[in-house]
Write a protein that holds these residues in place. Structure first.
Motif, PDB file in Angstrom:
ATOM      1  N   ILE A 126      22.174  24.830 -42.723  1.00 12.95           N
ATOM      2  CA  ILE A 126      23.301  25.710 -42.999  1.00 12.95           C
ATOM      3  C   ILE A 126      23.698  25.529 -44.459  1.00 12.95           C
ATOM      4  CG2 ILE A 126      25.686  26.304 -42.440  1.00 12.95           C
ATOM      5  CD1 ILE A 126      25.260  25.288 -39.656  1.00 12.95           C
ATOM      6  N   ALA A 127      23.589  26.593 -45.216  1.00  7.22           N
ATOM      7  CA  ALA A 127      23.955  26.557 -46.635  1.00  7.22           C
ATOM      8  C   ALA A 127      23.266  25.405 -47.370  1.00  7.22           C
ATOM      9  CB  ALA A 127      25.461  26.473 -46.808  1.00  7.22           C
ATOM     10  N   ALA A 128      21.969  25.244 -47.125  1.00  9.39           N
ATOM     11  CA  ALA A 128      21.121  24.260 -47.802  1.00  9.39           C
ATOM     12  C   ALA A 128      21.413  22.820 -47.396  1.00  9.39           C
ATOM     13  CB  ALA A 128      21.207  24.403 -49.325  1.00  9.39           C
ATOM     14  N   LEU A 129      22.152  22.627 -46.317  1.00  7.16           N
ATOM     15  CA  LEU A 129      22.405  21.282 -45.801  1.00  7.16           C
ATOM     16  C   LEU A 129      21.750  21.144 -44.436  1.00  7.16           C
ATOM     17  CD1 LEU A 129      24.163  18.706 -46.591  1.00  7.16           C
ATOM     18  CD2 LEU A 129      25.729  19.510 -44.824  1.00  7.16           C
ATOM     19  N   SER A 130      21.021  20.056 -44.232  1.00  9.09           N
ATOM     20  CA  SER A 130      20.371  19.812 -42.944  1.00  9.09           C
ATOM     21  C   SER A 130      21.372  19.145 -42.003  1.00  9.09           C
ATOM     22  CB  SER A 130      19.144  18.914 -43.121  1.00  9.09           C
ATOM     23  OG  SER A 130      18.158  19.582 -43.873  1.00  9.09           O
ATOM     24  N   LEU A 131      21.685  19.839 -40.925  1.00  8.35           N
ATOM     25  CA  LEU A 131      22.719  19.389 -40.011  1.00  8.35           C
ATOM     26  C   LEU A 131      22.103  19.064 -38.653  1.00  8.35           C
ATOM     27  CD1 LEU A 131      25.816  19.028 -39.727  1.00  8.35           C
ATOM     28  CD2 LEU A 131      25.886  21.376 -38.854  1.00  8.35           C
ATOM     29  N   LYS A 132      22.339  17.839 -38.183  1.00 11.91           N
ATOM     30  CA  LYS A 132      21.838  17.429 -36.874  1.00 11.91           C
ATOM     31  C   LYS A 132      22.858  17.783 -35.805  1.00 11.91           C
ATOM     32  CE  LYS A 132      19.944  13.577 -34.203  1.00 11.91           C
ATOM     33  NZ  LYS A 132      19.612  12.137 -34.181  1.00 11.91           N
ATOM     34  N   VAL A 133      22.407  18.577 -34.838  1.00 10.60           N
ATOM     35  CA  VAL A 133      23.292  19.074 -33.780  1.00 10.60           C
ATOM     36  C   VAL A 133      22.870  18.479 -32.443  1.00 10.60           C
ATOM     37  CG1 VAL A 133      24.186  21.138 -32.627  1.00 10.60           C
ATOM     38  CG2 VAL A 133      23.591  21.223 -35.069  1.00 10.60           C
ATOM     39  N   GLU A 134      23.853  18.059 -31.655  1.00 11.91           N
ATOM     40  CA  GLU A 134      23.581  17.533 -30.323  1.00 11.91           C
ATOM     41  C   GLU A 134      24.405  18.297 -29.296  1.00 11.91           C
ATOM     42  OE1 GLU A 134      24.181  13.343 -30.183  1.00 11.91           O
ATOM     43  OE2 GLU A 134      22.604  12.894 -31.633  1.00 11.91           O
ATOM     44  N   ILE A 135      23.821  18.509 -28.121  1.00 14.98           N
ATOM     45  CA  ILE A 135      24.467  19.209 -27.016  1.00 14.98           C
ATOM     46  C   ILE A 135      24.186  18.407 -25.750  1.00 14.98           C
ATOM     47  CG2 ILE A 135      24.680  21.422 -25.800  1.00 14.98           C
ATOM     48  CD1 ILE A 135      23.165  22.695 -28.177  1.00 14.98           C
ATOM     49  N   HIS A 136      25.147  18.376 -24.835  1.00 16.47           N
ATOM     50  CA  HIS A 136      24.903  17.653 -23.593  1.00 16.47           C
ATOM     51  C   HIS A 136      24.268  18.532 -22.521  1.00 16.47           C
ATOM     52  CE1 HIS A 136      27.939  14.515 -25.018  1.00 16.47           C
ATOM     53  NE2 HIS A 136      26.768  13.913 -24.915  1.00 16.47           N
ATOM     54  N   HIS A 137      24.698  19.785 -22.419  1.00 18.54           N
ATOM     55  CA  HIS A 137      24.138  20.667 -21.398  1.00 18.54           C
ATOM     56  C   HIS A 137      23.934  22.072 -21.960  1.00 18.54           C
ATOM     57  CE1 HIS A 137      24.764  17.771 -18.163  1.00 18.54           C
ATOM     58  NE2 HIS A 137      25.952  17.549 -18.679  1.00 18.54           N
TER      59      HIS A 137
END
Length: 230
Positions: free
Chosen positions: A125-136
């Motif tokens: 997002i906007a040249a930043l690497s973002l780690k996303v986590e979801i439970h379900h």
């Protein structure tokens, strides 16, 4: 920069300008002191979050009452203060959800939880690497159209504000759009984030309706100014 977690975006936003730079430096050196990764899925919260996940998946609150019993049975006079605090905080969460209706945060239609879904990953997002986590991640059908919903239990010692939970919802919506929109319609009202310390629940539709501010991009742009990222 290394991948940044959504939790780190929220922490960064809370800091003073002087502390933000130090935080980012330490984050890249992996020297930030954490309570065994006190986040939505780390070891610190694993006992309460795992019970909430099981209760949601099976729609059965006995997983919560059983976990309460397990933790209470693990108490002993030999526990140090840090361990006692951890147990107490996990119990606080579990007590909050003993009688919670987990289907109150899903659509009225029958849902199918995607057990093998990709529940974590990195998006840009906007040249930043973002780690996303979801439970379900789950699917449901309305008028022969397949929709996708998602849920995250967000734990943090002092709790999250509504606007901060909105950051998680924004990130999850972006992640699902990048990975699932070719097959499903991502339903913003059912991109839910539960602040487990306070029982505050937000969804991405609240961001779209301006009930919560959209702040993920401003936070990222602020981070980039400290790191000279273009």
């Amino acid at each position: 920069m290394k991948d940044i977690r959504v939790k780190d975006l929220v922490t960064f936003k809370r800091l003073t300008e002087r502390r933000k730079s130090t935080f980012l430096i330490n984050l890249q050196k992996e020297k930030i002191v954490k309570e065994n990764d006190e986040s939505s899925g780390g070891d610190y919260w694993v006992r309460s979050i795992s019970a909430l996940n099981n209760a949601f998946r099976e729609n059965d609150n006995r997983f919560i009452s059983d976990k309460i019993t397990d933790i209470i049975n693990d108490y002993s006079p030999k526990l140090n203060k840090g361990t006692r605090d951890k147990y107490d905080r996990n119990l606080q969460i579990l007590y909050n959800y003993e009688d919670f209706d987990f289907r109150s945060i899903t659509p009225t239609e029958e849902i199918k939880i995607l057990s093998k879904a990709r529940k974590s990953g990195v998006i840009e997002i906007a040249a930043l690497s973002l780690k996303v986590e979801i439970h379900h991640i789950y699917t449901f059908t309305v008028d022969d159209k397949e929709y996708l919903g998602a849920l995250l239990f967000a734990a943090q010692k002092d709790g999250y504000q509504q606007s901060e939970l909105g950051v998680f919802a924004e990130a999850i919506f972006n992640f699902l759009t990048a990975n699932y929109s070719s097959k499903y319609i991502i339903h913003p009202s059912f991109i839910k984030v539960v602040g487990v310390m306070t029982r505050v629940i937000v969804d991405y539709q609240m961001v779209l309706d301006d009930l919560l501010p959209s702040i993920i991009l401003p936070i990222i742009e602020n981070i980039k100014t400290f790191n000279n990222i273009r």
